[in-house]
Design a protein around this motif. Structure first.
Motif, PDB file in Angstrom:
ATOM      1  N   SER A 129      15.269 -17.042  60.000  1.00 42.55           N
ATOM      2  CA  SER A 129      14.050 -17.914  59.776  1.00 42.55           C
ATOM      3  C   SER A 129      12.876 -17.168  59.101  1.00 42.55           C
ATOM      4  N   GLN A 130      13.243 -16.024  58.657  1.00 40.42           N
ATOM      5  CA  GLN A 130      12.163 -15.528  57.971  1.00 40.42           C
ATOM      6  C   GLN A 130      11.958 -15.786  56.444  1.00 40.42           C
ATOM      7  N   ASN A 131      10.720 -15.655  56.055  1.00 43.90           N
ATOM      8  CA  ASN A 131      10.737 -16.076  54.424  1.00 43.90           C
ATOM      9  C   ASN A 131      10.108 -14.716  53.794  1.00 43.90           C
ATOM     10  N   PRO A 132      10.781 -14.103  52.970  1.00 44.78           N
ATOM     11  CA  PRO A 132      12.289 -14.473  52.673  1.00 44.78           C
ATOM     12  C   PRO A 132      13.310 -14.404  53.784  1.00 44.78           C
ATOM     13  N   THR A 133      14.436 -15.036  53.872  1.00 42.78           N
ATOM     14  CA  THR A 133      15.474 -14.838  54.718  1.00 42.78           C
ATOM     15  C   THR A 133      16.197 -13.366  54.747  1.00 42.78           C
ATOM     16  N   ILE A 134      16.037 -12.732  55.800  1.00 39.62           N
ATOM     17  CA  ILE A 134      16.654 -11.522  56.069  1.00 39.62           C
ATOM     18  C   ILE A 134      18.354 -11.866  56.558  1.00 39.62           C
ATOM     19  N   ILE A 135      19.062 -11.081  55.821  1.00 40.75           N
ATOM     20  CA  ILE A 135      20.578 -11.158  56.128  1.00 40.75           C
ATOM     21  C   ILE A 135      21.093  -9.670  56.593  1.00 40.75           C
ATOM     22  N   HIS A 136      21.512  -9.808  57.740  1.00 43.95           N
ATOM     23  CA  HIS A 136      21.750  -8.370  58.194  1.00 43.95           C
ATOM     24  C   HIS A 136      23.175  -7.687  57.271  1.00 43.95           C
ATOM     25  N   ARG A 137      23.894  -8.430  57.015  1.00 42.70           N
ATOM     26  CA  ARG A 137      25.152  -7.932  56.334  1.00 42.70           C
ATOM     27  C   ARG A 137      25.965  -7.093  56.711  1.00 42.70           C
ATOM     28  N   ASP A 138      25.857  -6.197  57.831  1.00 41.84           N
ATOM     29  CA  ASP A 138      26.593  -5.404  58.340  1.00 41.84           C
ATOM     30  C   ASP A 138      26.715  -5.477  60.085  1.00 41.84           C
ATOM     31  N   LEU A 139      26.688  -6.947  60.444  1.00 41.08           N
ATOM     32  CA  LEU A 139      26.720  -6.957  61.968  1.00 41.08           C
ATOM     33  C   LEU A 139      28.132  -6.690  62.366  1.00 41.08           C
ATOM     34  N   LYS A 140      28.302  -5.911  63.672  1.00 38.36           N
ATOM     35  CA  LYS A 140      29.308  -5.622  64.176  1.00 38.36           C
ATOM     36  C   LYS A 140      28.805  -5.358  65.483  1.00 38.36           C
ATOM     37  N   CYS A 141      29.806  -5.052  66.438  1.00 34.57           N
ATOM     38  CA  CYS A 141      29.726  -4.653  67.872  1.00 34.57           C
ATOM     39  C   CYS A 141      28.835  -3.328  67.796  1.00 34.57           C
ATOM     40  N   ASP A 142      29.251  -2.374  66.891  1.00 33.20           N
ATOM     41  CA  ASP A 142      28.679  -1.078  66.856  1.00 33.20           C
ATOM     42  C   ASP A 142      27.010  -1.254  66.449  1.00 33.20           C
ATOM     43  N   ASN A 143      26.831  -2.126  65.764  1.00 27.01           N
ATOM     44  CA  ASN A 143      25.252  -2.444  65.602  1.00 27.01           C
ATOM     45  C   ASN A 143      24.551  -3.011  66.486  1.00 27.01           C
ATOM     46  N   VAL A 144      25.208  -3.684  67.574  1.00 33.06           N
ATOM     47  CA  VAL A 144      24.557  -4.298  68.501  1.00 33.06           C
ATOM     48  C   VAL A 144      24.625  -3.565  69.676  1.00 33.06           C
ATOM     49  N   PHE A 145      23.341  -3.300  70.449  1.00 30.70           N
ATOM     50  CA  PHE A 145      22.849  -2.298  71.253  1.00 30.70           C
ATOM     51  C   PHE A 145      22.711  -2.981  72.729  1.00 30.70           C
ATOM     52  N   ILE A 146      23.253  -2.227  73.884  1.00 33.80           N
ATOM     53  CA  ILE A 146      22.860  -3.000  75.189  1.00 33.80           C
ATOM     54  C   ILE A 146      22.149  -2.277  76.096  1.00 33.80           C
ATOM     55  N   ASN A 147      21.429  -2.608  76.880  1.00 30.60           N
ATOM     56  CA  ASN A 147      20.885  -2.049  78.127  1.00 30.60           C
ATOM     57  C   ASN A 147      21.748  -2.296  79.333  1.00 30.60           C
TER      58      ASN A 147
END
Length: 412
Positions: free
Chosen positions: A153-171
């Motif tokens: 929803s950002q302007n300009p749009t931000i595309i992550h391009r490398d989303l994967k479970c390695d790049n999602v972090f959890i507490n």
């Protein structure tokens, strides 16, 4: 104080005589110090443990080598610096906080300091904890999609391009997940983008053509869901990158998808892996019936109901105990004439189970809302739970006050 705000307020670096021993590097302001302990790495970066001296907390410090073609071009370097600064402006509960960033042109390195997650990535967490209920995974999915919705929803749009479970972090303490590692993120200045980068197993087919938009992140999210559900890396059956490229190009889905026996789960994943023209954006996926199964946490349609009355005897005195329900929340309280009243609340935890907590309620001073907000903060409950707890306490107060009046006992 938000570490980013604190950094902006800091005008002078700390006294070097006070530097902590054992560090190998510090940032230009002197606020962050890096240790030589590696806590993660990727194809083009190394992540070290570091320390924020101002806030007294551990942080992550990543270093990525800058491509020679970028280093040799002032225009590209200027663009790189601009994009890094833009990433620093991101503020969202499901996006990893970026505290500091700078480019070391002498060494050709991009330095980025972010939050540090002791539980690691979602992939590491899922490999460690094999028995996870689908309810918990739905909550992770909602948080990831909420983060993507914010980026897109950002302007300009931000595309992550490398989303994967390695790049999602959890507490791991409360199940909150955040999207991180924006090393390949791009700001979509126009409808078409040209560079082809990412992790092959998570790359949408249109990425290979260089003609794509933010929906490539939805495809990657679908692969994340597949890995979460099966604990198997997509296309692990393939022999080499060429084999993976061929399967993706031909629209052949990972073999792991056949292991998903739940029809609803599989249908949701397949909707994320659909061709770009049929793929739904993050804000639409968040409305799916699959993700709304646990809706009581956001906007509960259930009314408060009295589900049980027990006859309790303590020290020879008899009194009633009432149990109220709203959605998955249960509140139990005794009608014993005493103040404060001790209540017991059972609520859903992030892992698909339940937790129970006891807490005092001062009938003369507390309100349902004040207690609910306190509990939500203490147990890091979703925002929608505040309304539920408030209504449960309100229902209890209505009953207990009437009960006390009938007992002809004055309020304390």
């Amino acid at each position: 104080m938000d570490p980013v705000e604190a950094e902006e307020q800091q005008t002078e670096p700390p006294d070097e005589d006070d530097e902590e021993e054992g560090f190998v590097e510090k940032d230009p302001t002197g606020r962050f110090i890096r240790y030589d302990e590696v806590v993660g790495f990727g194809a083009v970066k190394i992540v070290y443990k570091a320390f924020d001296k101002l806030e007294g907390v551990e942080v992550a410090w990543s270093q990525s080598q800058i491509n020679d073609s970028v280093m040799g071009c002032s225009t590209k370097m200027e663009q790189l610096n601009t994009e890094i600064q833009l990433l620093r402006t991101l503020r969202h509960k499901n996006i990893v906080k970026l505290f500091a960033s700078w480019v070391d042109e002498d060494k050709g390195i991009v330095n980025i300091v972010t939050e540090y997650f002791t539980s690691g990535s979602l992939r590491q967490y899922r490999k460690k904890h094999k028995k996870v209920d689908m309810k918990a995974m739905r909550r992770w999915a909602v948080q990831i999609l909420t983060g993507l919705e914010y980026l897109h929803s950002q302007n300009p749009t931000i595309i992550h391009r490398d989303l994967k479970c390695d790049n999602v972090f959890i507490n791991g303490n409360h199940g909150k997940v955040k999207i991180g590692d924006f090393g390949l993120a791009t700001f979509m200045q126009q409808q078409k983008t040209q560079s082809i980068k990412g992790t092959l197993e998570f790359m949408a087919p249109e990425l290979y053509t260089g003609n794509y938009n933010e929906l490539v992140d939805i495809y990657a999210f679908g692969m994340c869901m597949l890995e979460m559900v099966t604990c198997e890396y997509p296309y692990s059956e393939c022999q080499g990158m060429g084999h993976i490229f061929k399967n993706v190009s031909q629209g052949k889905k990972p073999a792991a998808l056949n292991k998903v026996k739940d029809v609803e789960v599989r249908s949701f994943i397949e909707s994320c892996l659909a061709p770009a023209s049929e793929r739904l954006p993050a804000n639409e996926l968040l409305k799916s019936s699959f993700l709304k199964k646990d809706e009581p946490l956001s906007a509960s349609p259930f009314s408060v109901s009295l589900v049980e009355i027990e006859d309790v005897t303590t020290d020879g005195d008899r009194y009633d105990s009432f149990v109220f329900r709203k959605g998955e929340f249960l509140l139990k309280g005794h009608m014993e004439v005493t103040n404060p009243v001790v209540l017991s609340l059972r609520f859903p935890d992030p892992y698909g189970g339940f937790k129970t907590a006891e807490f005092p309620l001062d009938v003369a001073k507390d309100t349902g809302l004040s207690v609910a907000m306190e509990m939500a903060e203490q147990f890091e409950l979703p925002q929608g739970s505040i309304e539920i707890i408030t209504e449960l306490i309100g229902a209890f107060l209505l009953v207990v006050i009437q009960y006390w009046r009938r007992s002809c006992v004055s309020m304390p």
